[in-house]
Scaffold this active site. Structure first.
Site, mmCIF file in Angstrom:
data_model
loop_
_atom_site.group_PDB
_atom_site.id
_atom_site.type_symbol
_atom_site.label_atom_id
_atom_site.label_comp_id
_atom_site.label_asym_id
_atom_site.label_seq_id
_atom_site.Cartn_x
_atom_site.Cartn_y
_atom_site.Cartn_z
ATOM 1 N N LYS A 73 -12.582 -20.220 14.405
ATOM 2 C CA LYS A 73 -13.085 -18.853 14.234
ATOM 3 C C LYS A 73 -13.685 -18.681 12.852
ATOM 4 O O LYS A 73 -14.537 -17.831 12.633
ATOM 5 C CB LYS A 73 -11.923 -17.854 14.340
ATOM 6 C CG LYS A 73 -11.216 -17.792 15.671
ATOM 7 C CD LYS A 73 -9.944 -16.955 15.500
ATOM 8 C CE LYS A 73 -9.049 -17.009 16.720
ATOM 9 N NZ LYS A 73 -7.670 -16.577 16.434
ATOM 10 N N LYS A 82 -12.358 -29.272 14.019
ATOM 11 C CA LYS A 82 -11.940 -28.409 15.122
ATOM 12 C C LYS A 82 -12.884 -27.207 15.244
ATOM 13 O O LYS A 82 -13.329 -26.683 14.213
ATOM 14 C CB LYS A 82 -10.519 -27.934 14.786
ATOM 15 C CG LYS A 82 -9.775 -27.274 15.896
ATOM 16 C CD LYS A 82 -8.440 -26.740 15.391
ATOM 17 C CE LYS A 82 -8.628 -25.559 14.475
ATOM 18 N NZ LYS A 82 -7.464 -24.732 14.233
ATOM 19 N N LYS A 139 -5.053 -23.985 5.384
ATOM 20 C CA LYS A 139 -5.468 -22.585 5.168
ATOM 21 C C LYS A 139 -5.368 -22.176 3.708
ATOM 22 O O LYS A 139 -6.176 -21.384 3.226
ATOM 23 C CB LYS A 139 -4.630 -21.647 6.037
ATOM 24 C CG LYS A 139 -5.016 -21.748 7.502
ATOM 25 C CD LYS A 139 -4.613 -20.514 8.275
ATOM 26 C CE LYS A 139 -5.146 -20.600 9.699
ATOM 27 N NZ LYS A 139 -4.566 -19.619 10.598
HETATM 28 P P1 TYM Z 1 -4.917 -19.005 17.014
HETATM 29 O O1 TYM Z 1 -5.121 -17.534 17.084
HETATM 30 O O2 TYM Z 1 -5.518 -19.758 15.884
HETATM 31 O O3 TYM Z 1 -5.438 -19.673 18.342
HETATM 32 C C1 TYM Z 1 -5.053 -19.177 19.617
HETATM 33 C C2 TYM Z 1 -4.846 -20.339 20.573
HETATM 34 O O4 TYM Z 1 -6.051 -21.101 20.684
HETATM 35 C C3 TYM Z 1 -5.785 -22.477 20.421
HETATM 36 N N1 TYM Z 1 -6.958 -23.077 19.776
HETATM 37 C C4 TYM Z 1 -7.635 -24.120 20.250
HETATM 38 N N2 TYM Z 1 -7.461 -24.866 21.350
HETATM 39 C C5 TYM Z 1 -8.335 -25.884 21.551
HETATM 40 N N3 TYM Z 1 -9.362 -26.180 20.722
HETATM 41 C C6 TYM Z 1 -9.567 -25.447 19.606
HETATM 42 N N4 TYM Z 1 -10.585 -25.736 18.795
HETATM 43 C C7 TYM Z 1 -8.684 -24.365 19.324
HETATM 44 N N5 TYM Z 1 -8.607 -23.450 18.325
HETATM 45 C C8 TYM Z 1 -7.538 -22.671 18.615
HETATM 46 C C9 TYM Z 1 -4.577 -22.455 19.509
HETATM 47 O O5 TYM Z 1 -3.897 -23.693 19.528
HETATM 48 C C10 TYM Z 1 -3.766 -21.331 20.087
HETATM 49 O O6 TYM Z 1 -3.001 -21.773 21.191
HETATM 50 N N6 TYM Z 1 -0.227 -19.510 15.296
HETATM 51 C C11 TYM Z 1 -1.031 -19.274 16.479
HETATM 52 C C12 TYM Z 1 -0.723 -17.965 17.161
HETATM 53 C C13 TYM Z 1 0.720 -17.730 17.490
HETATM 54 C C14 TYM Z 1 1.419 -18.277 18.582
HETATM 55 C C15 TYM Z 1 2.740 -17.720 18.502
HETATM 56 C C16 TYM Z 1 1.095 -19.177 19.594
HETATM 57 C C17 TYM Z 1 1.559 -16.902 16.801
HETATM 58 N N7 TYM Z 1 2.775 -16.896 17.434
HETATM 59 C C18 TYM Z 1 3.721 -18.059 19.418
HETATM 60 C C19 TYM Z 1 2.083 -19.501 20.529
HETATM 61 C C20 TYM Z 1 3.375 -18.950 20.439
HETATM 62 C C21 TYM Z 1 -2.507 -19.239 16.071
HETATM 63 O O7 TYM Z 1 -2.834 -19.018 14.933
HETATM 64 O O8 TYM Z 1 -3.356 -19.357 17.117
#
Ligand code: TYM
Length: 340
Positions: A203, A200, A116
């Site tokens: 977004k 991957k 990032k």
């Molecule tokens: P974020 O917002 O980027 O993504 C949310 C969830 O979606 C999953 N994900 C994917 N799974 C499969 N294939 C993909 N291409 C893909 N892109 C995203 C992510 O793995 C995630 O589960 N840091 C985290 C958010 C967070 C969090 C937490 C998660 C903050 N605190 C505590 C669990 C527990 C994040 O940026 O997810």
């Protein structure tokens, strides 16, 4: 309460817009299936979303949109606690304590920061660097035992486990924080871009054709699948051959994830054929599964009062648990708190 009901789930999604089928398959779909058997906390991690440049108005809309997506996907506010992270101050309080527990070396190894921050690390926010400590606080403030996430969060979960262990050891409070288990599905935890099977689905990809958004109309879904990269040859017969074709393997994972049909059965069905039938059937499955979610998200976004109420109820319930933990943590760490 059953034994499993004593197990606690926490997970979160950033309100950074463009929620896509990777977020759905890798995370949200699992949230829905866990809510009957676990005590579930699902948060919208708005404090994480401000670690990069953002527009305040859009952040507010996106926060409501993630809440709407949770509900539209089948998370029932009567069974699960839905709330936004910034409404519970104890997340940030515990994160500060973890800033003092986590070692710089541990954070320096986080690949997501490197991705990032890109080449201009000096210009990245310090929030982006310590982001994993806040994530650990999100999980451990509820003493969560299970965390359903996509594969890209695996390293952050490992760090969370290290933080929990170090805290318990440093302050001589064995088992105070549980060591949480990541729940990561093998095939659908890393959904790849439709344009490049090595990237991957994300977004932030500049190309709309790389992802299927949960707000896409049916004709957009059909068009994106039609344009999705496959391979020059026919659908192979053997899984070993398919794994070598990243884009084909990815489409099969998406198909299997949405239809519930075993990947092997799909290979049997389409082997030796070109990809047009396969793509047309995959589009049908996606439209059938995504359309009701899209319609419901849009409907809920017209009922903001309802969403705000769900968030307020969730906030009240989550705050009770979080306050109890932070009180215990202050006590363990030796911070003086004059109770009124
Ligand atoms: P974020 O917002 O980027 O993504 C949310 C969830 O979606 C999953 N994900 C994917 N799974 C499969 N294939 C993909 N291409 C893909 N892109 C995203 C992510 O793995 C995630 O589960 N840091 C985290 C958010 C967070 C969090 C937490 C998660 C903050 N605190 C505590 C669990 C527990 C994040 O940026 O997810």
């Amino acid at each position: 309460m059953s034994e499993v009901k004593n197990k606690i789930v926490l997970s979160g999604v950033q309100p950074s817009g463009n929620l896509h089928i990777g977020n759905y398959l890798g995370a949200i779909k699992n949230f829905v299936s866990m809510q009957d058997n676990y005590n579930c906390f699902f948060c919208i991690v708005d404090l994480h979303a401000i670690t990069v440049k953002h527009d305040p108005k859009i952040l507010r809309k996106n926060t409501l949109e993630v809440a709407a997506t949770y509900i539209a996907s089948g998370i029932d506010p009567k069974k699960s606690i839905i709330f936004n992270q910034s409404s519970i101050p104890a997340h940030a309080e515990l994160a500060w304590i973890f800033n003092c527990v986590t070692r710089m070396g541990w954070l320096s190894r986080m690949t997501q920061f490197k991705d990032k921050a890109g080449k201009d690390k000096e210009n990245a926010s310090s929030g982006l660097f310590i982001y994993p400590n806040l994530m650990a606080a999100d999980i451990l403030i509820y003493k969560a035992t299970h965390v359903p996430v996509g594969n890209d969060q695996k390293q952050h979960l490992e760090l969370t486990r290290d933080i929990a262990q170090k805290f318990n050891r440093d302050f001589d409070c064995e088992n105070f924080f549980p060591i949480p288990e990541p729940i990561i599905d093998k095939d659908i935890s890393r959904i790849m871009s439709l344009k490049d099977g090595n990237q991957k689905m994300s977004k932030s990809d500049s190309s709309e054709y790389s992802r299927i958004s949960l707000l896409d109309e049916s004709d957009e879904i059909i068009k994106k699948i039609r344009k999705a990269k496959t391979a020059d040859n026919l659908m192979p017969e053997k899984i070993e051959e398919i794994i070598k074709l990243d884009e084909v393997n990815n489409l099969l994972n998406i198909y299997s994830g949405f239809s519930g049909t075993d990947k092997q059965l799909l290979i049997e069905q389409y082997k030796g054929q070109n990809f047009s039938n396969f793509k047309s059937d995959l589009s049908d499955v996606l439209v059938e599964k995504i359309k009701p979610i899209t319609v419901e998200i849009k409907k809920l976004m017209e009922e903001k009062e309802y969403i705000l109420n769900v968030l307020l109820e969730g906030q009240n319930k989550a705050n009770e648990v979080a306050q109890e933990t932070i009180k215990q943590v202050y006590d363990i760490v030796g911070l003086l708190r004059n109770e009124t």
